[in-house]
Design an enzyme around this catalytic site. Structure first.
Site, PDB file in Angstrom:
ATOM      1  N   ASP A 104       0.817  -1.209   0.000  1.00  0.00           N
ATOM      2  CA  ASP A 104       0.000   0.000   0.000  1.00  0.00           C
ATOM      3  C   ASP A 104       0.852   1.261   0.000  1.00  0.00           C
ATOM      4  O   ASP A 104       2.076   1.204   0.157  1.00  0.00           O
ATOM      5  CB  ASP A 104      -0.976  -0.007   1.199  1.00  0.00           C
ATOM      6  CG  ASP A 104      -0.304  -0.426   2.507  1.00  0.00           C
ATOM      7  OD1 ASP A 104       0.945  -0.422   2.569  1.00  0.00           O
ATOM      8  OD2 ASP A 104      -1.014  -0.749   3.463  1.00  0.00           O
ATOM      9  N   ASP A 119      -7.523  -2.780  14.396  1.00  0.00           N
ATOM     10  CA  ASP A 119      -8.886  -3.135  13.974  1.00  0.00           C
ATOM     11  C   ASP A 119      -8.886  -4.313  13.001  1.00  0.00           C
ATOM     12  O   ASP A 119      -9.884  -4.601  12.349  1.00  0.00           O
ATOM     13  CB  ASP A 119      -9.590  -1.921  13.333  1.00  0.00           C
ATOM     14  CG  ASP A 119      -8.870  -1.410  12.080  1.00  0.00           C
ATOM     15  OD1 ASP A 119      -7.843  -2.011  11.693  1.00  0.00           O
ATOM     16  OD2 ASP A 119      -9.338  -0.422  11.489  1.00  0.00           O
ATOM     17  N   HIS A 127      -7.153  -4.725  10.225  1.00  0.00           N
ATOM     18  CA  HIS A 127      -6.984  -4.499   8.780  1.00  0.00           C
ATOM     19  C   HIS A 127      -5.667  -5.065   8.265  1.00  0.00           C
ATOM     20  O   HIS A 127      -4.656  -5.039   8.960  1.00  0.00           O
ATOM     21  CB  HIS A 127      -7.154  -3.018   8.404  1.00  0.00           C
ATOM     22  CG  HIS A 127      -6.060  -2.099   8.847  1.00  0.00           C
ATOM     23  ND1 HIS A 127      -6.278  -1.040   9.696  1.00  0.00           N
ATOM     24  CD2 HIS A 127      -4.741  -2.037   8.533  1.00  0.00           C
ATOM     25  CE1 HIS A 127      -5.152  -0.376   9.882  1.00  0.00           C
ATOM     26  NE2 HIS A 127      -4.198  -0.963   9.199  1.00  0.00           N
ATOM     27  N   GLU A 148      -9.667  -1.733   5.329  1.00  0.00           N
ATOM     28  CA  GLU A 148     -10.319  -1.363   6.581  1.00  0.00           C
ATOM     29  C   GLU A 148     -11.575  -2.216   6.815  1.00  0.00           C
ATOM     30  O   GLU A 148     -12.065  -2.856   5.875  1.00  0.00           O
ATOM     31  CB  GLU A 148     -10.709   0.120   6.509  1.00  0.00           C
ATOM     32  CG  GLU A 148      -9.524   1.067   6.355  1.00  0.00           C
ATOM     33  CD  GLU A 148      -8.752   1.278   7.644  1.00  0.00           C
ATOM     34  OE1 GLU A 148      -8.748   0.378   8.509  1.00  0.00           O
ATOM     35  OE2 GLU A 148      -8.141   2.355   7.798  1.00  0.00           O
TER      36      GLU A 148
HETATM   37  C1  GLP Z   1      -0.676   0.539   8.462  1.00  0.00           C
HETATM   38  C2  GLP Z   1      -0.369  -0.328   7.249  1.00  0.00           C
HETATM   39  C3  GLP Z   1      -0.608  -1.804   7.542  1.00  0.00           C
HETATM   40  C4  GLP Z   1       0.112  -2.186   8.831  1.00  0.00           C
HETATM   41  C5  GLP Z   1      -0.439  -1.356   9.961  1.00  0.00           C
HETATM   42  C6  GLP Z   1       0.139  -1.715  11.323  1.00  0.00           C
HETATM   43  O1  GLP Z   1      -2.021   0.784   8.624  1.00  0.00           O
HETATM   44  N1  GLP Z   1      -1.144   0.026   6.113  1.00  0.00           N
HETATM   45  O2  GLP Z   1      -0.114  -2.574   6.460  1.00  0.00           O
HETATM   46  O3  GLP Z   1      -0.058  -3.556   9.079  1.00  0.00           O
HETATM   47  O4  GLP Z   1      -0.152   0.001   9.661  1.00  0.00           O
HETATM   48  O5  GLP Z   1       1.253  -0.950  11.633  1.00  0.00           O
HETATM   49  P1  GLP Z   1       2.256  -1.301  12.789  1.00  0.00           P
HETATM   50  O6  GLP Z   1       3.033  -2.483  12.326  1.00  0.00           O
HETATM   51  O7  GLP Z   1       3.119  -0.097  12.922  1.00  0.00           O
HETATM   52  O8  GLP Z   1       1.456  -1.603  13.997  1.00  0.00           O
END
Ligand code: GLP
Length: 276
Positions: free
Chosen positions: A70, A139, A141, A146
């Site tokens: 993404d 959440d 995702h 989402e």
């Molecule tokens: C963002 C990314 C996700 C990732 C999430 C969790 O929203 N788009 O791909 O899994 O963050 O981030 P973290 O690993 O910092 O908790």
């Protein structure tokens, strides 16, 4: 679905898995090994260990192709919080991947649809992703899919929820107004099309999402739960994220994966194999 619960660094476990797969595939220019790659704080340990494997001569990334999950819409590639920047800072600048093998969605385009289609087409043309790696949001995702995202969704533009904007504001001086409201993201269906999917989960704040993913049914409100439908899905979790699991579930996975949990042992085995 395999659930690996490890007391050691989950990133080390994931890096060993990636390394084993690459070594077994023996990628060539004609038949590269294709990785799906995530950003976020969760995969940092994995990237660090993979860089170490490269520096120690265990891994070569010449014939690796990558597709990132993404990107934020509206951030220049050079913006410190863009996923382009993140990936180069934390991974690509330290290994020998060919720049032309790196695929990241461009969040600065005006035609989102065309950019997302281009990404899907390129993935397909190369024969699909061999191993998609990912993390999850609190959440549940995956990528930026989402709650409520279609479980057969493809790469597209997606609005971020208030929960995600708040969670990610820690990277934008704690200011929710600086967090982009829109992203380009692979779909749940895109991820499920990969031959294997490995998702890393860490921390108390992901415990509810882990329970939904492992113990509850498949539900678009917790997009990670779609992993249950994948033939080769793996969740790698730390102990903290397991606090919402039933004792029986926890013990079950600890028991059946007992011999595979020690990443230090896996690293030693990898180096031993490579030196032979
Ligand atoms: C963002 C990314 C996700 C990732 C999430 C969790 O929203 N788009 O791909 O899994 O963050 O981030 P973290 O690993 O910092 O908790």
């Amino acid at each position: 679905m395999r659930v690996i619960i490890t007391e050691k660094n989950i990133g080390d476990w994931a890096a060993c898995y990636v390394a084993e797969k690459i070594l077994a595939a023996k990628p060539t220019a004609e038949k590269p090994y294709v990785l799906g790659l995530p950003t976020g704080s969760t995969p940092l340990g994995m990237y660090k260990r993979l860089i170490q494997f490269y520096k120690d001569g265990i891994l070569d990334f010449t014939n690796i192709v990558s597709f990132n999950m993404d990107e934020y819409v509206g951030l220049e590639k050079t913006h410190p919080q863009s996923y382009h920047h993140f990936m180069h800072e934390n991974f690509f600048n330290h290994i020998n991947m060919k720049p032309e093998n790196i695929n990241i969605l461009d969040g600065m385009v005006t035609d989102y649809k065309a950019e997302c289609q281009r990404f899907e087409d390129k993935m397909k043309a190369i024969g699909g992703v061999d191993l998609f790696l990912g993390g999850i949001g609190p959440d549940g995702h995956i990528a930026f899919n989402e709650p409520g995202s279609s479980l057969s969704s493809r790469t597209r533009d997606k609005e971020l929820t208030a929960d995600t904007i708040i969670a990610n504001s820690r990277f934008f001086d704690g200011d929710v107004n600086k967090v982009p409201k829109l992203s380009l993201t692979v779909g749940v269906g895109t991820i499920l099309d990969a031959k294997e999917v490995l998702i890393m989960v860490n921390g108390h704040h992901k415990a509810r999402a882990l329970r939904q993913a492992v113990e509850e049914g498949i539900n678009h409100m917790w997009t990670i739960s779609a992993l249950q439908m994948h033939e080769k899905g793996i969740i790698v979790s730390d102990e903290e994220a397991t606090v919402e699991l039933k004792v029986g579930t926890y013990r079950y996975f600890k028991d059946i994966e007992g011999a595979n949990l020690d990443s230090e042992k896996l690293i030693k085995e990898l180096y031993k194999k490579a030196r032979k």
